[in-house]
Structure formats: structure tokens, C-alpha cells
Write a protein that holds these residues in place. Structure first.
Motif, short mmCIF file in Angstrom:
data_model
loop_
_atom_site.label_atom_id
_atom_site.label_comp_id
_atom_site.label_asym_id
_atom_site.label_seq_id
_atom_site.Cartn_x
_atom_site.Cartn_y
_atom_site.Cartn_z
N LEU A 1 0.81 -1.22 0.00
CA LEU A 1 0.00 0.00 0.00
C LEU A 1 0.85 1.27 0.00
O LEU A 1 0.36 2.34 -0.38
CB LEU A 1 -0.94 0.01 1.22
N LEU A 2 2.10 1.16 0.42
CA LEU A 2 3.02 2.30 0.43
C LEU A 2 4.30 1.93 -0.30
O LEU A 2 4.67 0.75 -0.36
CB LEU A 2 3.37 2.72 1.86
N ILE A 3 5.00 2.95 -0.79
CA ILE A 3 6.33 2.79 -1.37
C ILE A 3 7.28 3.69 -0.58
O ILE A 3 6.99 4.88 -0.36
CB ILE A 3 6.33 3.20 -2.85
N ASP A 4 8.40 3.15 -0.13
CA ASP A 4 9.43 3.89 0.60
C ASP A 4 10.70 3.84 -0.26
O ASP A 4 11.32 2.77 -0.40
CB ASP A 4 9.66 3.26 1.97
N ASP A 5 11.07 5.01 -0.85
CA ASP A 5 12.25 5.02 -1.71
C ASP A 5 13.48 5.61 -1.02
O ASP A 5 14.51 5.88 -1.65
CB ASP A 5 11.98 5.77 -3.01
N GLY A 6 13.36 5.82 0.31
CA GLY A 6 14.48 6.37 1.07
C GLY A 6 14.44 7.88 1.20
O GLY A 6 15.03 8.43 2.12
N ARG A 7 13.74 8.56 0.29
CA ARG A 7 13.58 10.02 0.35
C ARG A 7 12.14 10.43 0.62
O ARG A 7 11.88 11.41 1.31
CB ARG A 7 14.06 10.66 -0.95
N PHE A 8 11.22 9.67 0.05
CA PHE A 8 9.80 9.93 0.22
C PHE A 8 9.09 8.63 0.57
O PHE A 8 9.55 7.54 0.19
CB PHE A 8 9.17 10.47 -1.07
N VAL A 9 7.97 8.75 1.27
CA VAL A 9 7.05 7.63 1.41
C VAL A 9 5.76 8.05 0.72
O VAL A 9 5.28 9.18 0.89
CB VAL A 9 6.82 7.25 2.89
N ARG A 10 5.22 7.17 -0.15
CA ARG A 10 4.07 7.55 -0.96
C ARG A 10 3.11 6.37 -1.09
O ARG A 10 3.49 5.21 -0.87
CB ARG A 10 4.52 8.00 -2.34
N LEU A 11 1.87 6.68 -1.45
CA LEU A 11 0.91 5.63 -1.74
C LEU A 11 1.32 4.89 -3.01
O LEU A 11 1.75 5.49 -3.99
CB LEU A 11 -0.49 6.21 -1.97
N SER A 12 1.18 3.57 -3.00
CA SER A 12 1.31 2.80 -4.23
C SER A 12 0.02 2.95 -5.02
O SER A 12 -0.97 3.52 -4.53
CB SER A 12 1.53 1.32 -3.90
N ARG A 13 0.01 2.46 -6.24
CA ARG A 13 -1.24 2.50 -7.02
C ARG A 13 -2.33 1.75 -6.26
O ARG A 13 -3.47 2.22 -6.17
CB ARG A 13 -1.03 1.90 -8.40
N LYS A 14 -1.99 0.61 -5.69
CA LYS A 14 -2.96 -0.16 -4.91
C LYS A 14 -3.46 0.67 -3.73
O LYS A 14 -4.65 0.65 -3.40
CB LYS A 14 -2.31 -1.46 -4.42
N GLY A 15 -2.56 1.41 -3.09
CA GLY A 15 -2.92 2.20 -1.93
C GLY A 15 -3.86 3.35 -2.24
O GLY A 15 -4.64 3.77 -1.37
#
Length: 379
Positions: free
Chosen positions: A352-366
């Protein structure tokens, strides 16, 4: 410092069946007196908060319906804005509009008064659905008004669309999207219907007389929306908003960044000096308060640090870029993951989330269950 200003125009020639904003029928209202009162409120607040508005980036006329005003009334309102607000750094000046009210004279008044962005409430290109919504415009009104707006010099034009409407089919929604893309606009907003209390739709819903699509169909409509926008070259930058590069709404981004803005007018909301506030709603009470040289406040709430953090997550996660780890730590003096490391990891594991090390964001599923994700960040 306030980044933006919202000005509420509560007058409508027709009340839509889904709308719960502060609004009244235009007829027999003290419209001219109200416009002067808004000017007095701006003058009063700017005097009370010197320097607060020196760097405002955006002004937004909302409602109600700002274009319910006559061209002369629009000109007077814009003259008052220019008189009391520093506008030299404003990069985006928006006005909401109804397609069947936006005459050439009104377009010229808006343009000459500094407005450079139009946000039109189209909602659907299915005229039977428009009638269900209580809308009074036709598709021809939309086409004609956009043509006139471009002729007057407006390039930054957005339209609002709605899905999850009573009786709406996937075929109707796809047809609305296809017609919307034929307009080749730089910005589109699309919202699922929320049945709000104190609306005609709510009364029908309570009586079991509102035939709403299933959750599965509404999710399919949202999926189609995202796919179609991408296919037509419009990038999603927030859960409900899509734009060509350079046309993202700066004003709405102020809300999602959880930054400060002023709200002027009856029933307007604002966020200044750490206070969230709302103004008196009834028109005559609002005017009376202004005439007594006092701010027309209905309520104020000093936002606690915990509430600020929660709002930073709820609002920031609406943006496709998400919440910046660096910005969060700069704003609150503590690393984001020191508060939510387990929550973030669990939501990442669930896709449900993506953590790329700089931002945390909703995934498409989220994005399909954003509200459920946001609730995980309550302190």
C-alpha cells in the motif's frame, strides 16, 4: 507566512443535490453589501497581521459560485482584492465557474482583474446524470464557454468530473472521460461522489432512494480514470488530480503541503499562525460582524503538534510524490521513521506504500483505499 488566500462567494442560482458547502440562492441576497464586507475583512486581517501576506503565491475564488456574480460585481471584488492584498508575487489566481454562467463579459472581467486560471464544474457529459445532480448546464454550454475562455486569453483551464454517481454505468463514465479529453485541457480533477449530510442526496440516501454504484464498480471507475489520464498524457499528481507538466494546481498544493492560507468570506476556513479557523456562515451575521469592525470568526482551534504531524501525513500522502523524510524532520524536529517505522514497514509489506528512502508515498494499490491508509498514521 501565508502562501495562499481563499475567498468564498456563497451565492448560487441553483443548489446542486450533492453540495454541502456554505451557499444560498442568489435572488434577494445582499450581494453588493457582501462583496464590500469581504473587502473590509481583508483590510482588517491584513492590518492585524502585518507582513503575513507579503509573499502569497495564490488566490482562489470558490463557492458557492463566483460566476453567479455579474461582470460588474466580479470587477468590484477583484478591485478590492488588488487594493488590500499584495498580489505582486501571486503566480496562480483561480476562479471556480459554472459553464452556463460564464459570459464573455464575465470572462473579460476575470481576465482583466488578474485571474489566470479557471476551474469549471462540469461533473458529467451525460445530460441525464447532470439533471440528477441538479446541474443546469448542457454539454453545449461547456464547449461554448471553453471556446470563449480561450478566445479571451485563458490557457490554464481545468474541469471537475464526478464518478460513483447514482445510476451511473461504466459506459457513461468512459463516455464522459472521452468527451473531456476531446477538449484537450491541461488539467482535470475527478472525484467520487460523497453523500454529505444536509444535502438532497443525503435525504434520498436515508430513505433508501439513492441508487449508488457498488464499491467494486466505483473502484473500477477510478482504475479506468487513472488509465485514461495516463493514455492521454496527463500525469496524476494527487489522488484526484491530473495535469500536463507545469499546470499542477499551486493553490491546492498549499493544502496538501499543510502550509498556511487565509480564508475570507462567510463560512470560509483558514489556517494562520497555527490556528485552524472558520468564519460565520449566515450572510447577514457575517456582514454585521464586519460592520462592527471585528473578525467574523465562528471557531478557532490551536493545532497541536500531534495534530500537525497527523495532518502532514494525511494531506502529504494524497500527493503522488508523497511525504518527504527531510521536510518532515525539518518541520517537526524528529525523523518520520522514529514515529512510524513499524506502520510504514507494514504498509509497504502490504503493497500500500512505497518507501524510496527520500519519500514515502501511496502505491497504485494504496490509492484505492487512501483513507484506510491515512488512518494508520493517527497518533
Amino acid at each position: 507566512m501565508a502562501r495562499g488566500v481563499y475567498i468564498h462567494i456563497p451565492f448560487c442560482h441553483q443548489i446542486c443535490n450533492y453540495c454541502d458547502f456554505n451557499k444560498v440562492f442568489f435572488k434577494n441576497q445582499p450581494v453588493d453589501e457582501y462583496i464590500e464586507a469581504v473587502g473590509k475583512e481583508m483590510e482588517l486581517v491584513v492590518q492585524q497581521m502585518p507582513g503575513k501576506f507579503d509573499n502569497i503565491e495564490t488566490i482562489f475564488l470558490g463557492g458557492g459560485t463566483p460566476t453567479a456574480l455579474s461582470a460588474e460585481q466580479i470587477k468590484r471584488l477583484l478591485d478590492l482584492i488588488a487594493k488590500y492584498l499584495p498580489t505582486n508575487k501571486v503566480i496562480e489566481f483561480s476562479s471556480e465557474a459554472n459553464p452556463d454562467e460564464l459570459t464573455i463579459d464575465k470572462l473579460k472581467a476575470l481576465k482583466s482583474g488578474g485571474v489566470n486560471r479557471l476551474s469549471m464544474g462540469v461533473q458529467s457529459f451525460d445530460e441525464q446524470l447532470l439533471k440528477k445532480l441538479g446541474r443546469t448546464h448542457s454539454n453545449e454550454h461547456v464547449y461554448e464557454t471553453i471556446e470563449h475562455a480561450k478566445a479571451v486569453g485563458f490557457e490554464n483551464i481545468s474541469i471537475d468530473l464526478m464518478y460513483g454517481l447514482p445510476g451511473q454505468t461504466m459506459e457513461q463514465w468512459e463516455d464522459t472521460l472521452n468527451k473531456a479529453f476531446q477538449l484537450k485541457l491541461p488539467h482535470y480533477s475527478a472525484y467520487s461522489l460523497i453523500v454529505e449530510p444536509k444535502t438532497i442526496f443525503y435525504i434520498r440516501y436515508a430513505k433508501g432512494k439513492l441508487n449508488l454504484p457498488t464499491e467494486e464498480l466505483e473502484a473500477d471507475m477510478y482504475d479506468l480514470l487513472m488509465n485514461k489520464m495516463e493514455q492521454n498524457g496527463l500525469k496524476q499528481y494527487e489522488i484526484s488530480n491530473f495535469a500536463l507538466d507545469g499546470y499542477q494546481s499551486t493553490h491546492n498544493k498549499i493544502y496538501w503541503d499543510n502550509d498556511e492560507y487565509a480564508g475570507f468570506g462567510a463560512g470560509a476556513h483558514g489556517y494562520l499562525n497555527g490556528d485552524r479557523y472558520s468564519n460565520i456562515g449566515p450572510i447577514k451575521k457575517y456582514i454585521s460582524s464586519i460592520n462592527d469592525s471585528s473578525r467574523p470568526l465562528l471557531s478557532t482551534h490551536k493545532v497541536t503538534k500531534e495534530e500537525m504531524i497527523e495532518e502532514q501525513m494525511f494531506l502529504g500522502l494524497r500527493k503522488n510524490e508523497g511525504v518527504s523524510f527531510d521536510e518532515f524532520e525539518r518541520k517537526f524536529g524528529t525523523p518520520l521513521k522514529s514515529l512510524f517505522v513499524d506502520t510504514i514497514q507494514q504498509l509497504v509489506n502490504n503493497g500500500l506504500l512505497i518507501d524510496d528512502g527520500r519519500f514515502v508515498r501511496l502505491s497504485r494499490k494504496g490509492r484505492f483505499i487512501g483513507n484506510e491508509v491515512f488512518q494508520q498514521f493517527l497518533l
